[in-house]
Design a protein around this motif. Structure first.
Motif, PDB file in Angstrom:
ATOM      1  N   VAL A   1       0.858  -1.173   0.000  1.00  0.00           N
ATOM      2  CA  VAL A   1       0.000   0.000   0.000  1.00  0.00           C
ATOM      3  C   VAL A   1       0.901   1.231   0.000  1.00  0.00           C
ATOM      4  CG1 VAL A   1      -1.832   1.243   1.210  1.00  0.00           C
ATOM      5  CG2 VAL A   1      -1.764  -1.266   1.273  1.00  0.00           C
ATOM      6  N   GLU A   2       0.685   2.110  -0.953  1.00  0.00           N
ATOM      7  CA  GLU A   2       1.584   3.243  -1.127  1.00  0.00           C
ATOM      8  C   GLU A   2       1.316   4.344  -0.105  1.00  0.00           C
ATOM      9  OE1 GLU A   2       1.147   4.473  -5.162  1.00  0.00           O
ATOM     10  OE2 GLU A   2       1.808   2.543  -5.999  1.00  0.00           O
ATOM     11  N   ASP A   3       2.323   5.160   0.087  1.00  0.00           N
ATOM     12  CA  ASP A   3       2.253   6.283   1.011  1.00  0.00           C
ATOM     13  C   ASP A   3       1.081   7.199   0.658  1.00  0.00           C
ATOM     14  OD1 ASP A   3       3.195   8.082   3.016  1.00  0.00           O
ATOM     15  OD2 ASP A   3       4.147   9.283   1.452  1.00  0.00           O
ATOM     16  N   GLY A   4       0.158   7.418   1.608  1.00  0.00           N
ATOM     17  CA  GLY A   4      -0.966   8.314   1.389  1.00  0.00           C
ATOM     18  C   GLY A   4      -2.076   7.755   0.524  1.00  0.00           C
ATOM     19  N   GLU A   5      -2.063   6.471   0.249  1.00  0.00           N
ATOM     20  CA  GLU A   5      -3.031   5.854  -0.662  1.00  0.00           C
ATOM     21  C   GLU A   5      -4.305   5.428   0.074  1.00  0.00           C
ATOM     22  OE1 GLU A   5      -2.717   2.651  -4.283  1.00  0.00           O
ATOM     23  OE2 GLU A   5      -1.664   2.147  -2.433  1.00  0.00           O
ATOM     24  N   PHE A   6      -5.427   5.519  -0.630  1.00  0.00           N
ATOM     25  CA  PHE A   6      -6.692   4.955  -0.152  1.00  0.00           C
ATOM     26  C   PHE A   6      -6.828   3.587  -0.808  1.00  0.00           C
ATOM     27  CE2 PHE A   6     -10.814   6.238   1.858  1.00  0.00           C
ATOM     28  CZ  PHE A   6     -11.449   5.024   1.731  1.00  0.00           C
ATOM     29  N   PHE A   7      -6.565   2.536  -0.031  1.00  0.00           N
ATOM     30  CA  PHE A   7      -6.483   1.172  -0.553  1.00  0.00           C
ATOM     31  C   PHE A   7      -7.605   0.352   0.062  1.00  0.00           C
ATOM     32  CE2 PHE A   7      -4.979  -3.145  -1.003  1.00  0.00           C
ATOM     33  CZ  PHE A   7      -4.252  -3.140  -2.177  1.00  0.00           C
ATOM     34  N   THR A   8      -8.354  -0.356  -0.774  1.00  0.00           N
ATOM     35  CA  THR A   8      -9.527  -1.098  -0.306  1.00  0.00           C
ATOM     36  C   THR A   8      -9.335  -2.596  -0.473  1.00  0.00           C
ATOM     37  OG1 THR A   8     -11.011   0.741  -0.836  1.00  0.00           O
ATOM     38  CG2 THR A   8     -12.015  -1.436  -0.622  1.00  0.00           C
TER      39      THR A   8
ATOM     40  N   ASP B   1     -18.964  -4.357  -0.291  1.00  0.00           N
ATOM     41  CA  ASP B   1     -19.783  -3.641  -1.267  1.00  0.00           C
ATOM     42  C   ASP B   1     -18.923  -3.257  -2.467  1.00  0.00           C
ATOM     43  OD1 ASP B   1     -21.161  -1.580  -2.691  1.00  0.00           O
ATOM     44  OD2 ASP B   1     -22.396  -1.180  -0.929  1.00  0.00           O
ATOM     45  N   GLN B   2     -19.181  -3.896  -3.604  1.00  0.00           N
ATOM     46  CA  GLN B   2     -18.350  -3.663  -4.788  1.00  0.00           C
ATOM     47  C   GLN B   2     -18.429  -2.222  -5.274  1.00  0.00           C
ATOM     48  OE1 GLN B   2     -20.830  -6.008  -4.398  1.00  0.00           O
ATOM     49  NE2 GLN B   2     -20.510  -7.715  -5.815  1.00  0.00           N
ATOM     50  N   SER B   3     -19.630  -1.642  -5.290  1.00  0.00           N
ATOM     51  CA  SER B   3     -19.783  -0.270  -5.776  1.00  0.00           C
ATOM     52  C   SER B   3     -19.047   0.708  -4.869  1.00  0.00           C
ATOM     53  CB  SER B   3     -21.265   0.098  -5.894  1.00  0.00           C
ATOM     54  OG  SER B   3     -21.909   0.025  -4.640  1.00  0.00           O
ATOM     55  N   GLU B   4     -19.070   0.445  -3.569  1.00  0.00           N
ATOM     56  CA  GLU B   4     -18.341   1.284  -2.620  1.00  0.00           C
ATOM     57  C   GLU B   4     -16.845   1.200  -2.877  1.00  0.00           C
ATOM     58  OE1 GLU B   4     -19.960   1.633   1.517  1.00  0.00           O
ATOM     59  OE2 GLU B   4     -18.093   0.570   1.975  1.00  0.00           O
ATOM     60  N   ALA B   5     -16.352  -0.003  -3.099  1.00  0.00           N
ATOM     61  CA  ALA B   5     -14.921  -0.191  -3.370  1.00  0.00           C
ATOM     62  C   ALA B   5     -14.497   0.546  -4.636  1.00  0.00           C
ATOM     63  CB  ALA B   5     -14.603  -1.683  -3.487  1.00  0.00           C
ATOM     64  N   LEU B   6     -15.322   0.472  -5.674  1.00  0.00           N
ATOM     65  CA  LEU B   6     -14.997   1.148  -6.924  1.00  0.00           C
ATOM     66  C   LEU B   6     -15.022   2.661  -6.760  1.00  0.00           C
ATOM     67  CD1 LEU B   6     -17.091  -1.043  -9.397  1.00  0.00           C
ATOM     68  CD2 LEU B   6     -14.600  -1.011  -9.196  1.00  0.00           C
ATOM     69  N   ALA B   7     -15.927   3.158  -5.891  1.00  0.00           N
ATOM     70  CA  ALA B   7     -16.122   4.604  -5.760  1.00  0.00           C
ATOM     71  C   ALA B   7     -15.015   5.289  -4.968  1.00  0.00           C
ATOM     72  CB  ALA B   7     -17.479   4.885  -5.118  1.00  0.00           C
ATOM     73  N   VAL B   8     -14.495   4.642  -3.931  1.00  0.00           N
ATOM     74  CA  VAL B   8     -13.610   5.357  -3.005  1.00  0.00           C
ATOM     75  C   VAL B   8     -12.128   5.083  -3.214  1.00  0.00           C
ATOM     76  CG1 VAL B   8     -15.400   5.397  -1.226  1.00  0.00           C
ATOM     77  CG2 VAL B   8     -13.698   3.561  -1.201  1.00  0.00           C
ATOM     78  N   SER B   9     -11.769   4.027  -3.923  1.00  0.00           N
ATOM     79  CA  SER B   9     -10.395   3.525  -3.880  1.00  0.00           C
ATOM     80  C   SER B   9      -9.468   4.208  -4.876  1.00  0.00           C
ATOM     81  CB  SER B   9     -10.375   2.016  -4.166  1.00  0.00           C
ATOM     82  OG  SER B   9     -11.296   1.340  -3.355  1.00  0.00           O
ATOM     83  N   ASP B  10      -8.234   4.447  -4.431  1.00  0.00           N
ATOM     84  CA  ASP B  10      -7.155   4.713  -5.387  1.00  0.00           C
ATOM     85  C   ASP B  10      -6.765   3.398  -6.058  1.00  0.00           C
ATOM     86  OD1 ASP B  10      -6.961   7.452  -4.738  1.00  0.00           O
ATOM     87  OD2 ASP B  10      -5.730   6.971  -2.990  1.00  0.00           O
ATOM     88  N   ARG B  11      -6.614   2.362  -5.236  1.00  0.00           N
ATOM     89  CA  ARG B  11      -6.436   0.994  -5.726  1.00  0.00           C
ATOM     90  C   ARG B  11      -7.206   0.063  -4.805  1.00  0.00           C
ATOM     91  NH1 ARG B  11      -1.113  -1.479  -5.916  1.00  0.00           N
ATOM     92  NH2 ARG B  11      -0.695  -0.274  -4.024  1.00  0.00           N
ATOM     93  N   LEU B  12      -7.446  -1.138  -5.295  1.00  0.00           N
ATOM     94  CA  LEU B  12      -8.150  -2.126  -4.484  1.00  0.00           C
ATOM     95  C   LEU B  12      -7.559  -3.506  -4.723  1.00  0.00           C
ATOM     96  CD1 LEU B  12     -10.242  -3.777  -6.589  1.00  0.00           C
ATOM     97  CD2 LEU B  12     -11.465  -1.627  -6.455  1.00  0.00           C
ATOM     98  N   ALA B  13      -7.777  -4.374  -3.730  1.00  0.00           N
ATOM     99  CA  ALA B  13      -7.396  -5.783  -3.842  1.00  0.00           C
ATOM    100  C   ALA B  13      -8.654  -6.609  -3.667  1.00  0.00           C
ATOM    101  CB  ALA B  13      -6.367  -6.153  -2.775  1.00  0.00           C
ATOM    102  N   VAL B  14      -8.928  -7.481  -4.627  1.00  0.00           N
ATOM    103  CA  VAL B  14     -10.050  -8.405  -4.527  1.00  0.00           C
ATOM    104  C   VAL B  14      -9.544  -9.660  -3.821  1.00  0.00           C
ATOM    105  CG1 VAL B  14     -11.824  -9.697  -5.759  1.00  0.00           C
ATOM    106  CG2 VAL B  14     -11.035  -7.495  -6.650  1.00  0.00           C
ATOM    107  N   ILE B  15     -10.181  -9.978  -2.682  1.00  0.00           N
ATOM    108  CA  ILE B  15      -9.767 -11.118  -1.858  1.00  0.00           C
ATOM    109  C   ILE B  15     -10.782 -12.236  -2.013  1.00  0.00           C
ATOM    110  CG2 ILE B  15      -9.097 -11.871   0.460  1.00  0.00           C
ATOM    111  CD1 ILE B  15      -7.390  -9.607  -0.501  1.00  0.00           C
TER     112      ILE B  15
END
Length: 346
Positions: free
Chosen positions: A30-37, A196-210
């Protein structure tokens, strides 16, 4: 006000609960200052991952680092993390101001506590509410208090575990914008957990699908949505029509790509593919006026969504879903552009 932000590294993190394996070698940066979901279905391991980062769970193997600092064996209070839980966890006998100030008794701010609390209440749009009790607040206001309390000691990393799931849909949409605004304003490294997939898409700089304790795919929301790496990602992140078939190279007609045969129907797709594959086409990519890859399907159900219609089809015993501008009935010819298909190896 500005938090010290750090990069976050998880290397080979595993976790077992008796005979059940929750995490199977999680690797994340996770990068410095990143919003990661972290996004995935219930029981996939996303909350366990967050709890390991927070120090609330100890991994069985692997390392967790904040920058160059190995925090794998440190207790939560020594990790400089702020945590926001799903159910607020506010002290019911304390005022809003006292709740926000609670963590500052262990980590006093450089200035006065009152100034720090006022600053945080303004940040989360709760100025003037400091003397209220938690039971005098709405659910959204309580979660803002919880966010302010987590941020009070200026943590290096902010962790949010399903923070909006207890709220109604409209309030969730409003508050997720607020959470993102606060995160951007502070520039704090943030890990956010949601199913919530739509929430993850809306807020993330990047995301990881687990899925099943493993990372299926990491990337920015657009690339993961448009180019899923696995069938699970294709079907979990938004809706998708996934059809098993066989690809042949170099016979892509006008496109110069490949052909995927599903049943007896051939579909032109972009790219170089061969062998057993899964053909994925998003519902919004299907069109009754398309000039490519046409096929006839029978309407079985129609749902009105307000801005569009969700139309269910049967195509030779296969369910097909389309998102269209108008309701349809009977037998309809659908199609899609070759570039709108995703082809996954099986």
């Amino acid at each position: 006000m500005g938090a010290v932000t750090v990069t976050l590294h998880l290397d080979g993190v595993t976790k077992d609960y008796g005979d059940a394996t929750a995490l199977r070698g999680i690797d994340l940066d996770v990068e410095d200052g990143e919003f990661f979901t972290l996004v995935g279905p219930s029981g996939c391991g996303k909350t366990t991952t967050l709890r390991c980062i927070a120090g609330l769970e100890a991994p069985d193997s692997g390392t967790i680092r904040f920058g160059e600092r190995d925090v794998s064996g440190l207790p939560p209070e020594d990790r400089d993390v702020g945590v926001v839980f799903q159910h607020y966890a506010l002290f019911p006998t304390m005022t809003v101001r006292e709740n926000v100030a609670y963590g500052l008794q262990f980590d006093p701010p450089a200035g006065s506590v009152d100034e720090r609390v006022d600053e945080l209440l303004a940040l989360v749009d709760l100025s003037g509410m400091g003397e209220r009790m938690p039971d005098e607040l709405s659910g959204g206001q309580r979660q803002r208090v919880a966010l302010a309390r987590a941020l009070a000691p200026e943590p290096d990393v902010l962790l949010l575990d399903e923070p909006l799931s207890a709220l109604d849909a409209r309030l969730r949409e409003q508050l997720r914008l607020e959470v993102k605004r606060v995160q951007r304003e502070l520039g704090i490294t943030t890990v956010y957990v949601t199913h919530d997939q739509s929430e993850a898409l809306a807020v993330s700089d990047r995301l990881a699908v687990i899925h099943d304790g493993r990372v299926e795919q990491v990337g920015d929301p657009e690339s993961v949505y448009e180019s899923p790496a696995t069938r699970f990602v294709a079907e979990f992140l938004g809706e998708n029509n996934c059809l098993d078939g066989r690809a042949s190279r170099g016979v892509g007609g006008e496109t110069g790509g490949s052909v995927v045969t599903v049943g007896e129907r051939e579909f032109e797709v972009a790219g170089d593919h061969a062998g057993p594959v899964t053909l994925c086409v998003r519902p919004e990519s299907l069109d009754a006026d398309a000039s490519h890859n046409q096929f006839a399907a029978r309407v079985t159900d129609v749902e009105f969504l307000g801005d569009a219609y969700r139309v269910h089809f049967d195509w030779n015993g296969r369910p097909i879903l389309a998102r269209l501008d108008e309701p349809l009935s009977g037998s309809v010819t659908l199609g899609f552009a070759p570039d709108d298909a995703t082809v996954l190896e099986r």
